[in-house]
Design a protein around this motif. Structure first.
Motif, PDB file in Angstrom:
ATOM      1  N   ARG A 110      10.990   0.238   4.944  1.00  0.00           N
ATOM      2  CA  ARG A 110      10.311   0.937   3.866  1.00  0.00           C
ATOM      3  C   ARG A 110      10.412   0.171   2.549  1.00  0.00           C
ATOM      4  NH1 ARG A 110      13.130   6.753   4.784  1.00  0.00           N
ATOM      5  NH2 ARG A 110      13.574   6.340   2.600  1.00  0.00           N
ATOM      6  N   GLY A 133      -6.525   7.907   6.149  1.00  0.00           N
ATOM      7  CA  GLY A 133      -5.247   8.158   6.802  1.00  0.00           C
ATOM      8  C   GLY A 133      -4.824   7.119   7.809  1.00  0.00           C
ATOM      9  N   CYS A 169       0.824  -1.209   0.000  1.00  0.00           N
ATOM     10  CA  CYS A 169       0.000   0.000   0.000  1.00  0.00           C
ATOM     11  C   CYS A 169       0.865   1.269   0.000  1.00  0.00           C
ATOM     12  CB  CYS A 169      -0.924   0.014   1.213  1.00  0.00           C
ATOM     13  SG  CYS A 169      -2.102  -1.362   1.235  1.00  0.00           S
ATOM     14  N   THR A 170       0.424   2.266  -0.732  1.00  0.00           N
ATOM     15  CA  THR A 170       1.127   3.543  -0.797  1.00  0.00           C
ATOM     16  C   THR A 170       0.493   4.533   0.175  1.00  0.00           C
ATOM     17  OG1 THR A 170      -0.330   4.439  -2.513  1.00  0.00           O
ATOM     18  CG2 THR A 170       1.587   3.141  -3.249  1.00  0.00           C
ATOM     19  N   ARG A 171       1.228   5.615   0.456  1.00  0.00           N
ATOM     20  CA  ARG A 171       0.685   6.657   1.326  1.00  0.00           C
ATOM     21  C   ARG A 171      -0.588   7.262   0.741  1.00  0.00           C
ATOM     22  NH1 ARG A 171       5.892  10.260   3.370  1.00  0.00           N
ATOM     23  NH2 ARG A 171       6.942   8.599   4.569  1.00  0.00           N
ATOM     24  N   TYR A 186      -4.111   3.164   8.400  1.00  0.00           N
ATOM     25  CA  TYR A 186      -3.903   1.932   7.653  1.00  0.00           C
ATOM     26  C   TYR A 186      -4.743   0.787   8.240  1.00  0.00           C
ATOM     27  CZ  TYR A 186      -1.622  -2.136   5.620  1.00  0.00           C
ATOM     28  OH  TYR A 186      -1.373  -3.313   4.962  1.00  0.00           O
ATOM     29  N   ILE A 204      -3.520   4.982   1.406  1.00  0.00           N
ATOM     30  CA  ILE A 204      -3.924   5.024   2.813  1.00  0.00           C
ATOM     31  C   ILE A 204      -4.634   6.344   3.124  1.00  0.00           C
ATOM     32  CG2 ILE A 204      -3.060   5.027   5.191  1.00  0.00           C
ATOM     33  CD1 ILE A 204      -0.768   3.203   4.154  1.00  0.00           C
ATOM     34  N   LYS A 205      -4.162   7.423   2.510  1.00  0.00           N
ATOM     35  CA  LYS A 205      -4.798   8.719   2.717  1.00  0.00           C
ATOM     36  C   LYS A 205      -6.241   8.701   2.229  1.00  0.00           C
ATOM     37  CE  LYS A 205      -4.067  13.672   1.912  1.00  0.00           C
ATOM     38  NZ  LYS A 205      -3.193  14.700   1.280  1.00  0.00           N
TER      39      LYS A 205
END
Length: 299
Positions: free
Chosen positions: A172, A120, A110-112, A122, A115-116
């Protein structure tokens, strides 16, 4: 290696200052370094320096050595060899292997941005997908979710329970170790008992407390000091290009930092040597004089 089944008792006071070499030390850094040093020394403890150099793209060439020289020029001398996180790769990998063996980690794609879009927080999307490690992050299965703790300066801290329960990243996608992994493993490795740092790390403390619990190891005692901010509300930081403190004439900044920390040094102390200022500060150090404010505006 971090022993996941070892609940160690606290040793004598062991504190640390852990700057990132993404820039030189500024006034906010000095306040943190000075507070952690004085609290350790006033309590007859050991004070360590750790260089958090696990993010090479953000590092400033030569910053590590300049940071150490600055600390020395301000009379802040560490008691043991400096620990560089870039040299801790083996212990981080060993910890990850132990966690994986206990089925406490998983790979996440999953990317930021994704998730946003989900609000926001997860939602453990990848926990059951059994994804391969290539080009994926590694997350910790967080079944603890500590969202409260007592801070020696700020009192009872209560965070967002949903954030505290998140499965957070340990490695990461680019393969670099995440801050939460490195800081907790190194605090265990160095047997750190007390952490004095800025209020910008209050929320990460909740995740770190959960991680200590998962690792079945005692956490340090935390003390979070107010952040130095500009009149416009910006935190003094390397990212915001805060000016470096003066190594050639450290006395004025030392006196200002002591006042910032509520220690009320006498006026004539500014004419003394760095060594005498530090001696006075150790003798008269009082943590309870630090304000509970989480930010202080400086001119």
């Amino acid at each position: 290696m971090v022993n996941l089944d070892d609940k160690r008792p606290h040793a004598l006071y062991r504190g640390r200052f852990a700057p990132s070499p993404s820039g030189l030390l500024h006034f906010g850094s000095l306040v943190t370094a000075l507070a952690s040093y004085l609290d350790a020394k006033h309590n007859n403890g050991t004070w360590l320096v750790r260089i958090e150099d696990i993010d090479p793209p953000r590092e400033l060439a030569g910053a590590s050595s300049k940071i150490l020289k600055t600390l020395e020029s301000y009379g802040l001398h560490w008691d043991e060899s400096v620990l560089y996180q870039s040299q801790q790769t083996d212990i981080y990998q060993q910890t990850l292997k132990q966690l994986a063996h206990k089925q406490l980690t998983y790979n996440c794609q999953c990317t930021r941005a994704q998730i946003k879009k989900l609000g926001g927080i997860y939602p453990s999307t990848c926990r059951s997908l059994n994804l391969p490690p290539l080009n994926n992050a590694i997350r910790l299965i967080n079944k603890v979710g500590i969202f409260k703790f007592n801070d020696t300066i700020q009192g009872l801290i209560t965070g967002d329970k949903k954030v505290a329960e998140e499965d957070f990243i340990l490695v990461r996608k680019d393969g670099l170790f995440a801050y939460q992994l490195a800081v907790v493993v190194d605090d265990i490795f160095q047997n750190i008992t007390h952490v004095v740092r800025g209020c910008d790390l209050l929320e990460p403390t909740l995740r770190q407390l959960s991680f200590f619990e998962i690792l079945k190891t005692n956490s340090p005692i935390y003390s979070h000091i107010p952040l130095a901010v500009t009149p416009a509300g910006y935190k003094l930081s390397k990212q915001n290009k805060a000016p470096a403190i003066n190594n050639q004439k450290p006395q004025p900044a030392l006196i200002s930092a002591l006042r910032y920390l509520g220690q009320n040094p006498p006026e004539d102390l500014r004419f003394e040597s760095v060594e005498n200022i530090i001696k006075w500060a150790i003798t008269h150090w009082c943590m309870s004089k630090i304000t509970q404010k989480q930010q202080i505006v400086i001119q």
